[in-house]
Scaffold this active site. Sequence first.
Site, mmCIF file in Angstrom:
data_model
loop_
_atom_site.group_PDB
_atom_site.id
_atom_site.type_symbol
_atom_site.label_atom_id
_atom_site.label_comp_id
_atom_site.label_asym_id
_atom_site.label_seq_id
_atom_site.Cartn_x
_atom_site.Cartn_y
_atom_site.Cartn_z
ATOM 1 N N ASN A 95 -30.195 -2.969 49.728
ATOM 2 C CA ASN A 95 -29.985 -3.759 50.938
ATOM 3 C C ASN A 95 -30.044 -2.826 52.140
ATOM 4 O OD1 ASN A 95 -29.202 -6.127 52.506
ATOM 5 N ND2 ASN A 95 -27.220 -5.138 52.755
ATOM 6 N N HIS A 120 -28.390 -2.616 56.080
ATOM 7 C CA HIS A 120 -27.361 -3.195 56.946
ATOM 8 C C HIS A 120 -27.422 -2.508 58.303
ATOM 9 C CE1 HIS A 120 -23.648 -5.242 57.970
ATOM 10 N NE2 HIS A 120 -23.172 -4.094 58.438
ATOM 11 N N THR A 154 -23.537 -3.793 45.586
ATOM 12 C CA THR A 154 -22.455 -4.028 44.638
ATOM 13 C C THR A 154 -21.801 -5.364 44.980
ATOM 14 O OG1 THR A 154 -20.787 -2.916 46.001
ATOM 15 C CG2 THR A 154 -22.040 -1.544 44.447
ATOM 16 N N GLU A 181 -18.976 -5.835 46.281
ATOM 17 C CA GLU A 181 -18.260 -5.755 47.540
ATOM 18 C C GLU A 181 -19.256 -5.754 48.692
ATOM 19 O OE1 GLU A 181 -14.667 -3.168 49.665
ATOM 20 O OE2 GLU A 181 -15.512 -2.533 47.744
ATOM 21 N N LEU A 182 -19.064 -6.651 49.641
ATOM 22 C CA LEU A 182 -20.015 -6.853 50.730
ATOM 23 C C LEU A 182 -20.257 -5.566 51.515
ATOM 24 C CD1 LEU A 182 -21.702 -8.892 52.426
ATOM 25 C CD2 LEU A 182 -19.650 -9.216 53.833
ATOM 26 N N GLU A 227 -35.063 0.781 61.232
ATOM 27 C CA GLU A 227 -35.064 0.115 59.923
ATOM 28 C C GLU A 227 -36.471 0.040 59.357
ATOM 29 O OE1 GLU A 227 -33.075 -3.655 59.827
ATOM 30 O OE2 GLU A 227 -31.503 -2.993 61.203
#
Length: 216
Positions: A115, A117, A149, A151-152, A182
Amino acid sequence: MKRIVILISGRGSNMEAIVRACAAEGWPAQIAAVISNKPDAAGLNFAAAYGIATAVVDHKAFRQPGMDAQQAREAFDAELQRVIDSFAPDLVVLAGFMRILTPAFTAHYAERMLNIHPSLLPAFTGLHTHARALEMGCKFVGATVHFVTAELDHGAIVAQAVAPVLPGDDEDTLSARVLKLEHRMYPQAVRWFVEGQLRLVDGRVEQLSGASQSFS
């Protein structure tokens, strides 16, 4: 040849950057599919134009009478997992996929789901990252690629990029500045994965090649 499935919810500009980099740089990888939870996601048109398989798993379709929110989320994730697995991916990439995933789903793709972020994790998990950074008077902001995972916005960090906060900045200008980073960082991190240059050791990422992580 590694197979990559990318999940999006909208335009998917990071998805576009990954698709273009994979083709231009000749990665040992194939973008096997782009999947969205929204039927009108603009990124689906981009993927189709590149000849990439697309699919939609609409999360709204799982809100059934008598089903609570958690049950609906679990049902959606189960169907999403089924569709993803039909493309036999080696790596799942979240690129603006705006869903909180269940522990069972993240466990299924443990150590093979990435991901990005828009903050320097562990700071500012969740939403409204740039507004919160401005409120706190941060001098620098950035973005983080990490393994997913349960957990956010946690998980082992693969790469980070840093951008300055300039006088007069607002959410929009910060977002645009970070997004440019990014678009360089995420394709590189995905390439590291497919080329076998990443290793998880005691919950941390070791980069086997020692390649530069400068994205500014």
